[in-house]
Motif scaffolding. Structure first.
Motif, PDB file in Angstrom:
ATOM      1  N   PRO A 127       0.238  -0.914  -0.154  1.00  0.00           N
ATOM      2  CA  PRO A 127      -0.461   0.282   0.024  1.00  0.00           C
ATOM      3  C   PRO A 127       0.781   1.203   0.262  1.00  0.00           C
ATOM      4  O   PRO A 127       2.143   1.633   1.066  1.00  0.00           O
ATOM      5  CB  PRO A 127      -0.448  -0.091   1.668  1.00  0.00           C
ATOM      6  CG  PRO A 127      -0.818  -1.437   1.560  1.00  0.00           C
ATOM      7  CD  PRO A 127       0.785  -1.818   0.964  1.00  0.00           C
ATOM      8  N   ARG A 248       0.391  -0.507  -3.969  1.00  0.00           N
ATOM      9  CA  ARG A 248      -1.407  -0.368  -4.230  1.00  0.00           C
ATOM     10  C   ARG A 248      -1.533   1.071  -4.419  1.00  0.00           C
ATOM     11  O   ARG A 248      -1.837   1.531  -2.732  1.00  0.00           O
ATOM     12  CB  ARG A 248      -2.124  -1.455  -3.213  1.00  0.00           C
ATOM     13  CG  ARG A 248      -3.870  -1.045  -3.227  1.00  0.00           C
ATOM     14  CD  ARG A 248      -4.194  -2.315  -3.940  1.00  0.00           C
ATOM     15  NE  ARG A 248      -5.930  -1.803  -3.912  1.00  0.00           N
ATOM     16  CZ  ARG A 248      -6.582  -2.880  -3.079  1.00  0.00           C
ATOM     17  NH1 ARG A 248      -6.290  -3.825  -2.710  1.00  0.00           N
ATOM     18  NH2 ARG A 248      -7.897  -2.707  -3.240  1.00  0.00           N
ATOM     19  N   VAL A 250      -3.140   4.450  -2.710  1.00  0.00           N
ATOM     20  CA  VAL A 250      -4.041   4.896  -1.890  1.00  0.00           C
ATOM     21  C   VAL A 250      -4.199   6.686  -1.411  1.00  0.00           C
ATOM     22  O   VAL A 250      -3.757   6.861  -1.538  1.00  0.00           O
ATOM     23  CB  VAL A 250      -4.287   4.320  -0.202  1.00  0.00           C
ATOM     24  CG1 VAL A 250      -5.577   4.882   0.668  1.00  0.00           C
ATOM     25  CG2 VAL A 250      -4.886   3.131   0.018  1.00  0.00           C
ATOM     26  N   TYR A 275      -6.418  13.936  -8.367  1.00  0.00           N
ATOM     27  CA  TYR A 275      -6.246  12.619  -8.413  1.00  0.00           C
ATOM     28  C   TYR A 275      -7.670  12.411 -10.339  1.00  0.00           C
ATOM     29  O   TYR A 275      -8.065  10.843 -10.182  1.00  0.00           O
ATOM     30  CB  TYR A 275      -7.761  11.830  -7.513  1.00  0.00           C
ATOM     31  CG  TYR A 275      -6.576  11.848  -6.226  1.00  0.00           C
ATOM     32  CD1 TYR A 275      -5.340  11.318  -6.458  1.00  0.00           C
ATOM     33  CD2 TYR A 275      -7.311  12.339  -4.656  1.00  0.00           C
ATOM     34  CE1 TYR A 275      -5.072  11.590  -5.338  1.00  0.00           C
ATOM     35  CE2 TYR A 275      -6.450  12.670  -4.054  1.00  0.00           C
ATOM     36  CZ  TYR A 275      -5.066  11.989  -3.863  1.00  0.00           C
ATOM     37  OH  TYR A 275      -4.207  12.032  -2.722  1.00  0.00           O
ATOM     38  N   ALA A 283      -6.505   4.201  -8.478  1.00  0.00           N
ATOM     39  CA  ALA A 283      -6.361   3.683  -6.811  1.00  0.00           C
ATOM     40  C   ALA A 283      -7.943   4.004  -5.760  1.00  0.00           C
ATOM     41  O   ALA A 283      -8.955   4.296  -6.446  1.00  0.00           O
ATOM     42  CB  ALA A 283      -5.860   5.784  -6.360  1.00  0.00           C
ATOM     43  N   ASP A 284      -7.556   3.663  -4.503  1.00  0.00           N
ATOM     44  CA  ASP A 284      -8.313   3.709  -3.831  1.00  0.00           C
ATOM     45  C   ASP A 284      -8.581   4.439  -3.497  1.00  0.00           C
ATOM     46  O   ASP A 284      -7.199   5.377  -2.681  1.00  0.00           O
ATOM     47  CB  ASP A 284      -8.244   2.280  -2.294  1.00  0.00           C
ATOM     48  CG  ASP A 284      -8.077   1.164  -3.041  1.00  0.00           C
ATOM     49  OD1 ASP A 284      -8.710   0.943  -4.724  1.00  0.00           O
ATOM     50  OD2 ASP A 284      -7.626  -0.142  -2.108  1.00  0.00           O
ATOM     51  N   PRO A 286      -9.877   6.437   0.439  1.00  0.00           N
ATOM     52  CA  PRO A 286     -11.419   6.285   1.659  1.00  0.00           C
ATOM     53  C   PRO A 286     -11.486   7.710   1.519  1.00  0.00           C
ATOM     54  O   PRO A 286     -11.323   8.451   1.883  1.00  0.00           O
ATOM     55  CB  PRO A 286     -10.144   6.170   2.741  1.00  0.00           C
ATOM     56  CG  PRO A 286      -8.591   5.363   1.585  1.00  0.00           C
ATOM     57  CD  PRO A 286      -9.060   6.630   0.801  1.00  0.00           C
ATOM     58  N   HIS A 310     -11.494   5.257 -10.356  1.00  0.00           N
ATOM     59  CA  HIS A 310     -11.103   5.418  -9.175  1.00  0.00           C
ATOM     60  C   HIS A 310     -12.146   3.991  -7.929  1.00  0.00           C
ATOM     61  O   HIS A 310     -12.776   4.295  -8.784  1.00  0.00           O
ATOM     62  CB  HIS A 310     -10.769   6.475  -8.445  1.00  0.00           C
ATOM     63  CG  HIS A 310      -9.724   7.739  -8.807  1.00  0.00           C
ATOM     64  ND1 HIS A 310      -8.445   6.605  -8.885  1.00  0.00           N
ATOM     65  CD2 HIS A 310     -10.076   8.559  -9.471  1.00  0.00           C
ATOM     66  CE1 HIS A 310      -7.956   7.935  -9.676  1.00  0.00           C
ATOM     67  NE2 HIS A 310      -8.712   8.240  -9.696  1.00  0.00           N
ATOM     68  N   ARG A 311     -11.576   3.897  -6.746  1.00  0.00           N
ATOM     69  CA  ARG A 311     -12.722   2.813  -6.369  1.00  0.00           C
ATOM     70  C   ARG A 311     -13.246   3.132  -4.504  1.00  0.00           C
ATOM     71  O   ARG A 311     -11.694   3.693  -3.542  1.00  0.00           O
ATOM     72  CB  ARG A 311     -12.351   1.349  -5.712  1.00  0.00           C
ATOM     73  CG  ARG A 311     -11.780   0.981  -7.141  1.00  0.00           C
ATOM     74  CD  ARG A 311     -11.106  -0.748  -6.012  1.00  0.00           C
ATOM     75  NE  ARG A 311      -9.225  -0.240  -6.580  1.00  0.00           N
ATOM     76  CZ  ARG A 311      -8.148   0.589  -7.126  1.00  0.00           C
ATOM     77  NH1 ARG A 311      -8.796   0.147  -8.745  1.00  0.00           N
ATOM     78  NH2 ARG A 311      -6.914   0.775  -7.001  1.00  0.00           N
ATOM     79  N   ILE A 313     -14.019   3.935  -0.852  1.00  0.00           N
ATOM     80  CA  ILE A 313     -14.176   2.913  -0.244  1.00  0.00           C
ATOM     81  C   ILE A 313     -14.923   3.997   0.888  1.00  0.00           C
ATOM     82  O   ILE A 313     -14.389   4.480   2.109  1.00  0.00           O
ATOM     83  CB  ILE A 313     -12.998   2.408   0.311  1.00  0.00           C
ATOM     84  CG1 ILE A 313     -13.106   1.332  -1.279  1.00  0.00           C
ATOM     85  CG2 ILE A 313     -12.992   1.203   1.195  1.00  0.00           C
ATOM     86  CD1 ILE A 313     -11.230   1.132  -1.282  1.00  0.00           C
ATOM     87  N   HIS A 354      -7.414   2.353   6.240  1.00  0.00           N
ATOM     88  CA  HIS A 354      -7.488   1.624   5.015  1.00  0.00           C
ATOM     89  C   HIS A 354      -6.312   0.869   4.597  1.00  0.00           C
ATOM     90  O   HIS A 354      -6.422  -0.380   3.927  1.00  0.00           O
ATOM     91  CB  HIS A 354      -7.786   2.514   3.422  1.00  0.00           C
ATOM     92  CG  HIS A 354      -7.884   1.376   2.235  1.00  0.00           C
ATOM     93  ND1 HIS A 354      -9.801   0.906   2.192  1.00  0.00           N
ATOM     94  CD2 HIS A 354      -7.793   1.323   1.346  1.00  0.00           C
ATOM     95  CE1 HIS A 354      -9.054  -0.129   1.081  1.00  0.00           C
ATOM     96  NE2 HIS A 354      -8.579   0.599   0.242  1.00  0.00           N
ATOM     97  N   LEU A 358      -5.146  -2.967   4.552  1.00  0.00           N
ATOM     98  CA  LEU A 358      -4.662  -3.631   3.105  1.00  0.00           C
ATOM     99  C   LEU A 358      -4.016  -4.396   3.373  1.00  0.00           C
ATOM    100  O   LEU A 358      -3.814  -5.991   3.137  1.00  0.00           O
ATOM    101  CB  LEU A 358      -4.568  -3.169   1.898  1.00  0.00           C
ATOM    102  CG  LEU A 358      -5.560  -1.932   1.670  1.00  0.00           C
ATOM    103  CD1 LEU A 358      -4.890  -0.725   0.143  1.00  0.00           C
ATOM    104  CD2 LEU A 358      -6.353  -2.699   0.627  1.00  0.00           C
TER     105      LEU A 358
END
Length: 365
Positions: A127, A248, A250, A275, A283-284, A286, A310-311, A313, A354, A358
C-alpha cells in the motif's frame, strides 16, 4: 531574486534534527532599518552558528511574510567555514544552485543498496498512501498504527515543498514511528536518498523494509489558486508511480470544513485535479464514514465527479481522533488544528486505516 543581508546571531532559540533555530539581528541597508527576526541554519550545509557570529542571510521569506518558511535562512558563517566532508556519493541535489549538495543515492554505483534496488521488479501490492500536504503525514501514520500497530511505515518525501528534509520538525518528532524516510528528486536529507519517486518507493520496500509507504511533499505547499498551478499535482503522479511499480495506490482526500477559500471547502480542488486529471491509474480513495452535515451533499457530489477508475471506499473513523491526539506532534494544517478542521485530519487518518486494512488482508502478511 535573493535579498542578501548580513546579520549577527543574538541567541540560539533551539534545534531539532539537522536544524538550528536562531534569533538574528539583521544589519540595515540603504533605505531600510535594522531589524531582528528568526533565522534557520541547516547544520550539514553551513555548520552551527554561535551567538555573536556574523552570518550571511537570505531574507526573502521575511520580506514576503511567508508562513511555513518564514525564516531568514543562513547561507554561510563567513568567518568560520565548516570542514570539508569526504563521503561517497555523487548525486547532486538542489542542482546548480549555490547550495547544491552531494548525496549518496540508493541507486548509484557506489551505493551498497544498488543491486537490491535494481533487481526489484515489483512492490508486490505494498500500500502506498498519497497525500497533498506534508501535514497529512501525522494523521495518516496515526490511522495506520491505530489499525495495525506493528506496521513498518516509510515516508517518501517529494520535492514540491521544502528541499531539505531537516526543515520538518514533524518528521523529527515522528522518527521513532517510521522505519525510514526517503528523499526523492531534488529534496535531500532523508535516511535514504533516491533520484526519483519510483526508486524511492522501491528503496522504501527493499532497503527500509516498509510494509506501507506514505508519499507527500515536504513542508511549504505551493499554490497559485489556478487549476493546475500547485505543487500537489505530484500526488497524481505518485498514484501513477505506485501503480506502475505494482503497488496499491491509496489516494487520501484533502477535505476541509475550516478553510475560508471556497476552492478548498469540501474536497479541495487540489485533490479533484490530482486524482481526477493527473492520476491515470486507479486508486483506492478512502472516505470517512461521517462527514460534516453542512458539507456532506457537496462532498458526495464532488466524489461523483471523480473518474470510474478509482474505487471509493467508506472507512470507519472510530477511535481515530484519540489516536491522533496521542501523537507527539501538534496537528496543524494551514494554521488550523483539530478543533478548527476536524474533517481534514480524519480524512487523512482513514486513508492510513485503509492502508493498514489492505496490509492485514495481504496474503504475504
Amino acid at each position: 531574486m535573493i535579498r542578501w543581508r548580513y546579520g549577527t546571531v543574538r541567541a540560539v532559540r533551539g534545534s531539532w534534527s539537522g536544524c538550528t533555530e536562531l534569533e538574528v539581528d539583521v544589519e540595515a541597508r540603504e533605505g531600510e532599518d535594522a531589524f531582528s527576526c528568526k533565522g534557520l541554519a541547516y547544520d550539514a550545509l553551513v555548520g552551527v552558528p554561535e551567538p555573536g557570529e556574523r552570518v550571511l542571510l537570505n531574507c526573502n521569506a521575511i520580506a514576503k511574510g511567508l508562513g511555513t518558511g518564514g525564516y531568514a535562512l543562513v547561507i554561510a558563517v563567513p568567518d568560520r567555514l565548516p570542514a570539508d566532508v569526504d563521503e561517497p556519493g555523487h548525486i547532486v541535489k538542489a542542482r546548480y544552485t549555490p547550495m547544491q549538495a552531494m548525496r549518496l543515492a540508493v541507486d548509484e554505483d557506489d551505493s551498497p543498496h544498488r543491486a537490491a534496488v535494481e533487481t526489484c521488479e515489483s512492490l508486490e501490492g505494498m500500500p502506498v498512501v498519497v497525500a497533498d500536504l506534508h501535514s497529512a503525514l501525522a494523521p495518516i501514520l496515526a490511522g495506520i498504527h491505530a489499525t495495525w500497530p506493528e506496521a513498518k511505515v516509510a515516508y517518501v518525501m517529494t520535492d514540491g515543498g521544502s528541499l531539505p528534509a531537516w526543515f520538518s520538525r514533524q518528521m523529527d518528532q515522528l522518527s521513532d514511528r517510521l522505519c525510514c524516510t526517503v528523499t526523492a528528486g531534488q529534496c535531500f536529507g532523508g535516511d535514504l536518498e533516491a533520484t526519483n519517486i519510483h526508486n524511492a518507493l522501491i528503496a522504501a520496500k527493499v532497503v527500509g523494509g516498509a510494509d506501507i509507504a506514505i508519499v507527500a511533499q515536504g513542508p511549504g505547499n505551493l499554490g497559485t489558486g489556478t487549476v493546475w498551478g500547485f505543487s500537489g499535482t505530484a500526488a497524481g503522479e505518485a498514484v501513477n508511480a505506485a501503480a506502475v511499480l505494482g503497488g496499491r495506490p491509496v489516494a487520501s482526500l484533502r477535505i476541509s470544513e475550516g478553510d475560508v477559500r471556497e476552492r478548498h471547502r469540501g474536497i479541495s480542488h487540489h485533490s479533484m485535479t490530482a486524482y481526477g486529471k493527473v492520476a491515470l491509474a486507479g486508486a483506492d480513495i478512502p472516505v470517512p464514514d461521517e462527514l460534516p452535515a453542512d458539507l456532506e451533499d457537496k462532498i458526495k457530489s464532488q466524489l461523483a465527479e471523480l473518474p470510474d477508475r478509482h474505487r471509493l471506499i467508506a472507512v470507519d473513523s472510530a477511535g481515530l481522533i484519540a489516536a491522533m491526539e496521542e501523537l507527539p506532534v501538534r496537528l496543524s494544517t494551514m494554521g488550523r488544528g483539530l478543533d478548527r478542521d476536524r474533517v481534514y485530519f480524519v480524512a487523512e487518518a482513514v486513508a492510513g486505516r485503509h492502508a493498514a486494512i489492505l496490509l492485514a488482508e495481504s496474503p504475504q502478511t
